[in-house]
Write a protein that holds these residues in place. Structure first.
Motif, PDB file in Angstrom:
ATOM      1  N   PRO A  12      60.299  45.769 150.208  1.00 56.91           N
ATOM      2  CA  PRO A  12      59.995  45.150 148.909  1.00 56.91           C
ATOM      3  C   PRO A  12      58.504  44.814 148.765  1.00 56.91           C
ATOM      4  O   PRO A  12      57.794  44.700 149.767  1.00 56.91           O
ATOM      5  CB  PRO A  12      60.812  43.859 148.934  1.00 56.91           C
ATOM      6  N   VAL A  13      58.060  44.698 147.521  1.00 54.97           N
ATOM      7  CA  VAL A  13      56.679  44.316 147.239  1.00 54.97           C
ATOM      8  C   VAL A  13      56.677  42.871 146.750  1.00 54.97           C
ATOM      9  O   VAL A  13      57.363  42.535 145.785  1.00 54.97           O
ATOM     10  CB  VAL A  13      56.061  45.244 146.172  1.00 54.97           C
ATOM     11  N   VAL A  14      55.948  42.022 147.451  1.00 53.54           N
ATOM     12  CA  VAL A  14      55.875  40.605 147.089  1.00 53.54           C
ATOM     13  C   VAL A  14      54.442  40.307 146.665  1.00 53.54           C
ATOM     14  O   VAL A  14      53.505  40.493 147.440  1.00 53.54           O
ATOM     15  CB  VAL A  14      56.293  39.719 148.284  1.00 53.54           C
ATOM     16  N   VAL A  15      54.273  39.900 145.418  1.00 54.81           N
ATOM     17  CA  VAL A  15      52.934  39.560 144.931  1.00 54.81           C
ATOM     18  C   VAL A  15      52.863  38.042 144.805  1.00 54.81           C
ATOM     19  O   VAL A  15      53.488  37.460 143.924  1.00 54.81           O
ATOM     20  CB  VAL A  15      52.651  40.234 143.563  1.00 54.81           C
TER      21      VAL A  15
ATOM     22  N   LYS B 155      61.009  45.942 143.928  1.00 52.15           N
ATOM     23  CA  LYS B 155      61.388  46.934 144.936  1.00 52.15           C
ATOM     24  C   LYS B 155      61.305  48.315 144.320  1.00 52.15           C
ATOM     25  O   LYS B 155      61.163  48.463 143.108  1.00 52.15           O
ATOM     26  CB  LYS B 155      62.803  46.650 145.457  1.00 52.15           C
TER      27      LYS B 155
ATOM     28  N   TRP C 228      47.262  36.674 145.897  1.00 49.21           N
ATOM     29  CA  TRP C 228      46.971  38.088 145.651  1.00 49.21           C
ATOM     30  C   TRP C 228      46.775  38.335 144.157  1.00 49.21           C
ATOM     31  O   TRP C 228      45.858  39.043 143.725  1.00 49.21           O
ATOM     32  CB  TRP C 228      48.108  38.947 146.225  1.00 49.21           C
TER      33      TRP C 228
END
Lengths: 487, 477, 96
Positions: free
Chosen positions: B279-282, B75, B286
């Motif tokens: 939030p950033v979800v990898v 985040k 990806w």
């Protein structure tokens, strides 16, 4: 009947039928503003020339036989924390007294694309912090029904303008009740949409995780029509949700048969004034008679919502309001010895007492050593409140209760004690904390003739059900809308 | 007493994206002040950020290249402080959940390999620029750089000398270049380092008190600052003084550091999760996609250059240290039969030119094909090595093709033996003393005579022919 | 928990506010009331096993593509500046 008495849907109908022109409707509102604004103080800025120019162009469109949009030609006001390109946007603060935004908020753009006529910018509590509209740097707003009383806040100007027919509808913003409580105090309809349903781009932030723009209208039909314009995904707002938004007018059905309405027992406790309680319970009975199923529910964490709300909102505000430093825009102190002195003098002179109090509170909640005990704790309680509602919604479709524990209070009555003022937000803040939608509509008057607001709280993105339930009540009682208020 | 120096780095690299981190303004360097700006990057009331996807991909690329674990959930947070170059009065950064963590890079110093730990890599936004007025009364604020995406790379305190710091920094720089994450132009501020340094008596376990030297923007300054600060701290300790934990600035001209007056006395940044960003979800898919976008890294490339082009290990290490140089070498060597000569030119004349002009390898004014043609001209005996240096100068200044230069300037080797012979005879008769010396056994004299002949031919005579003909003519006497 | 005058002064400094002695007096009282009320209330709850809720929306990965858009005219960016010169915002000299 005066032109300004018409609701937006009625006026739009007459415009379409050529019974009235956009220009005469706009002029009627501008005259009304001329007549009343000096007393009520609903507008900070009136854009008479711009409004008339816009009215002419919309009328021209109409005359040329072009298809026009549902609310084309309807005059409206915007709360003065919604950015309007090249029109002063002040947040009712000395800090932004001369601020001319170089861009339009997404909702401003949407209104103008819908050919809504913007009459001007509406008074509010400074930076949307307050529940009485007494925190405006310009002037307090008076309740149109009783000039000794407050219109509520922070969208006090918006509610008062709609109630006193100085605008056909208005857009306000709601961070902890700022649309619903003034709507309740002024006897109009106010909807706080689900967090993420209306773009915040161009809304000058108070508390980013709680703020939401919504309509204040004369009736529920108008509310649905305005929602059709403002709701929707906006790629400029990361917290705007990308789903299909319905045509809200399809929910304008006089039918609540089988609708499960929950009454949270915590909303009918000791703080609630008797007269308010009575009228709310009358409304419950009315719903029952329309075929709704009434059930008691429990929201046990209700009493923790106010402390959690004031910690979270103040913390975010302390950061959001740090940018007002006298460098890029707004007020700048006249004399200073260095950059730090410039910051301090500018901010101390530019912000009012309540804003400073919240900045201090928020700074405290985030400062090292206190973060876990205050801010993080408040975020944990936020989850508990969120889950409270989730559980309740397993049993019921909407939750019904009062909007505010009491009706409009007198100007100056609560200014000395901020905590007492904060506690008045008990029924509204939970909705923002949990990101839900809620509508406030009038359900009668107290013995002093002041309107009482009932609040219907819906599941996320279920504004449709709120509109249906509110419309059913309104259709059967005719009580909502200030057309009955006799102003 | 013997001391050990303990060093950790915090490196800021501007990402080579087209647009800024939260708005569509260009990241292009320069431009008139405040012309690469919009309401979002200048923090106007009411604006909101939307994260540039490429920023996440570049940061993850850097993380993978630096052997980091990539967080599946991260985040962004606000770091609150007042400063005129920061229009929102908070920097959007990452606090407790960075995008990448627990990585390392291997460096080689004096033949031994060492792992330097990387604590974390996170994304954040750059600030604007303050231009100080000569009168000393005002500063001008330019927000063009505001919102340019950055990654901050924080290392473990694993380095023990300026040589290790230099090796690590150069290794990191080459990786960022290889992955096209940053253009690493240090003179434009694309890459800058803060040095955290402490000293302790050798053998002591606990760290000493550290100081932080901020904003170093050349390798030379980093090395000098490390050495200078280590010396200063040791001398303080030697005099029984106490190291103060503080931020210092390095004055590269004076060769010393000085204490900065603390701009944020309390240093209470009041970090909290950025409510305006999600939030950033990898996820694995990806991550795989990003992984497959990473090109060959310097270590692999070095090995391949040795195998494929037959250049010495030293050359390969030097050239692959810089991606633009390695790209240049590879393009030139592909066209050439003499890769070693290409690498000599790069390590010699090309590097000298770059150093003298202060140009980055990326901005080199000559094309790789031109260098490979220049080498061919020498190998095919069309020009001499000496003339080649002259041609190289012209190539650098004009960008012209070496063959064209040789033609235009008449620099071809003279191979016509009769023409050379007539000059040889002329030189012999003009220098009887040297001829006499040669005849009396002083063979050195022949060098002087060759020199005279080359001067007469402006260096264009084929040296082999000159030698042969001179001997012939002398022997005739 | 007692909030002292010194606490208020430290916070005011962090928030870049100048407060008059009267304001400090009033704020010390107000803040103590509000903070004590809030903390006493929230501390009734054991939240050890509760995760903080940063966002009510269950969304992640909201991005924009890396595409350049035209920047604003400089006049628009600077038009609200209290003091400007040579295309820049003007501030009193900042010492580093």
């Amino acid at each position: 009947m005066k032109l300004t008495d018409l609701t937006a849907s009625m006026a739009a109908e007459k415009i379409k039928k050529r019974e009235i022109s956009v220009i005469e409707l706009t002029k009627a509102y501008l005259e009304r503003i001329d007549e009343l604004n000096g007393t009520i103080g609903a507008y900070i800025t009136v854009c008479a020339e711009q409004a008339l120019r816009q009215a002419e162009s919309v009328q021209k469109k109409l005359d040329s036989g072009e298809d026009i949009l549902p609310l084309a030609g309807i005059p409206a006001g915007l709360k003065d924390n919604i950015c309007t390109k090249d029109v002063k946007t002040t947040c009712a603060s000395k800090m932004l007294d001369n601020f001319l935004p170089p861009y339009d908020a997404t909702v401003t753009k949407k209104l103008s694309e819908s050919d809504v006529i913007v009459l001007g910018k509406l008074n509010m509590d400074e930076f949307a912090m307050g529940s009485s509209n007494e925190n405006s740097w310009y002037m307090p707003v008076k309740n149109p029904l009783d000039h000794e009383r407050v219109p509520g806040g922070s969208s006090g100007g918006a509610a008062a303008a709609v109630a006193s027919h100085m605008s056909c509808f208005a857009l306000g913003s709601d961070t902890g009740g700022s649309i619903r409580q003034p709507a309740s105090f002024c006897g109009v309809v106010g909807l706080k949409p689900t967090y993420g349903a209306v773009s915040r781009f161009g809304l000058i932030a108070f508390a980013s995780s709680l703020d939401q723009i919504g309509p204040i209208t004369k009736d529920v039909v108008d509310c649905a029509m305005v929602m059709n314009i403002i709701a929707g995904h906006d790629p400029l707002d990361s917290t705007s949700v990308d789903i299909n938004y319905p045509d809200y007018t399809t929910f304008l059905n006089n039918d609540v048969k089988g609708l499960r309405i929950g009454l949270p027992k915590e909303y009918f406790g000791s703080g609630l004034h008797e007269e308010v309680k009575e009228k709310i319970l009358d409304a419950v009975k009315a719903y029952e008679s329309y075929g709704a199923i009434i059930e008691e529910v429990s929201l046990p964490f209700t009493e923790y919502a106010i402390p959690a709300y004031y910690i979270i909102s103040s913390a975010e505000a302390s950061s959001n309001l740090a940018r007002y430093d006298g460098i890029k825009y707004g007020y700048r102190a006249k004399e200073y010895s260095d950059i730090i002195d410039l910051y301090k003098k500018t901010r101390s002179e530019g912000f009012g007492t309540e804003v400073k109090r919240r900045i201090m509170l928020g700074t405290y909640a985030l400062s090292s050593g206190y973060y876990d005990a205050y801010y993080k704790k408040a975020l944990k309680v936020r989850r508990l409140i969120f889950e409270d509602f989730q559980k309740a919604y397993q049993k019921v479709d909407v939750i019904l209760g009062p909007t505010s524990p009491a009706t409009a209070f007198k100007l100056g009555e609560k200014t000395a004690n901020p905590l007492e003022m904060y506690l008045g937000d008990i029924y509204t803040v939970s909705v923002n904390i949990a990101g839900l939608c809620a509508i406030s509509l009038s359900c009668g008057f107290d013995s002093k003739g002041l309107p009482i607001g009932m609040q219907l709280i819906g599941k996320p993105f279920d504004e449709g059900t709120l509109i249906r339930a509110a419309y059913t009540y309104e259709s059967n009682t005719g009580k909502s809308g200030v057309t009955n208020c006799g102003i | 007493m013997e001391y050990e120096v303990v060093i950790g780095l915090e490196i800021h690299a501007e990402l080579d994206t087209r647009s800024k981190i939260y708005c569509g303004c260009t990241t292009e360097f320069g431009g008139e002040p405040n012309t690469h700006c919009c309401p979002i990057c200048t923090g106007m009331p009411g604006v909101l950020p939307v994260l540039n996807k490429t920023v996440v991909e570049y940061a993850v690329r850097a993380g993978l290249a630096a052997n980091c674990a990539i967080s599946s959930f991260s985040k962004q947070d606000r770091k609150n402080y007042f400063y005129p170059d920061l229009p929102k009065a908070y920097q959007t950064s990452q606090y407790d959940l960075p995008l990448c963590k627990n990585g390392y890079l291997e460096i080689e110093v004096d033949g031994s390999v060492k792992k330097i730990g990387i604590t974390r890599i996170h994304i954040e936004e750059d600030a604007g620029k303050l231009i100080h007025d000569e009168s000393g009364k005002v500063s001008y604020v330019d927000y063009n750089r505001c919102g340019v995406p950055l990654i901050e790379i924080v290392t473990e305190p694993d380095m023990r000398s300026s040589a290790e710091v230099k090796a690590f920094f150069e290794k990191l720089k080459s990786i960022l270049e290889y992955t096209s994450v940053s253009d690493c132009k240090m003179q434009e501020g694309s890459l800058r380092a803060d040095v955290n340094l402490s000293v302790r008596p050798k053998g002591q376990k606990e760290f000493g008190t550290r100081t932080e030297i901020k904003n170093l923007n050349s390798v030379r300054a980093i090395v000098r600052a490390v050495d200078g600060e280590a010396r200063r701290q040791i001398s303080v300790l030697e005099r029984n003084g106490v190291i103060v934990q503080e931020t210092r600035r390095w004055d590269d001209e004076k060769g010393e550091s000085y204490s900065m007056r603390d701009k944020e006395e309390a240093h209470d940044y009041r970090y909290f999760p950025e409510p305006d960003l999600t939030p950033v979800v990898v996820d694995e898919a990806w991550l795989d996609k990003i992984r497959s976008s990473i090109p060959e890294l310097p270590d692999e490339r070095r090995k391949r250059f040795i195998a494929e082009y037959g250049i010495p290990a030293y050359d390969a290490a030097f050239i692959t240290g810089s991606k633009p140089l390695a790209d240049f070498f590879e393009a030139a060597a592909k066209e050439s039969k003499n890769a070693k000569a290409i690498s000599n030119w790069i390590m010699g004349d090309v590097m000298k030119k770059l150093n003298d002009t202060g140009l980055e390898p990326l901005d080199m004014p000559i094309k790789p094909e031109s260098l490979s043609r220049l080498v061919s001209l020498i190998d095919e005996n069309v020009i001499s090595g000496k003339i080649a240096k002259q041609v190289f100068e012209i190539m650098w200044d004009t960008g012209e093709d070496p063959a064209d230069i040789v033609e235009k300037e008449g620099l071809k080797v003279v191979t016509d033996t009769e023409e050379i012979r007539s000059i040889v005879i002329q030189v012999i008769s003009a220098n009887p003393k040297s001829v006499e010396d040669y005849k009396s056994g002083k063979t050195k004299a022949i060098g002087f005579l060759v020199g005279q002949i080359m001067r007469e031919t402006k260096g264009k005579a084929d040296p082999q022919a000159v030698n042969r003909l001179l001997k012939e003519e002398l022997d005739k006497l | 928990m007692a909030i002292t005058k010194e606490d208020i002064e430290r916070l005011a400094d962090l928030a870049r506010l100048n407060l008059t002695p009267e304001e400090i007096e009033k704020l010390t009282g107000d803040m103590e009331t509000i903070i004590n009320y809030s903390m006493n209330k929230l501390n009734e709850l054991n939240t050890d096993d509760v995760l903080p809720m940063e966002h009510v929306l269950p969304i992640s990965n909201v991005f924009r593509e890396d595409i350049c858009e035209k920047s604003f005219d400089r006049e628009e960016i600077l038009k609200n500046a209290p003091e400007k010169a040579e295309g820049c915002f003007l501030v009193p000299k900042v010492v580093e």
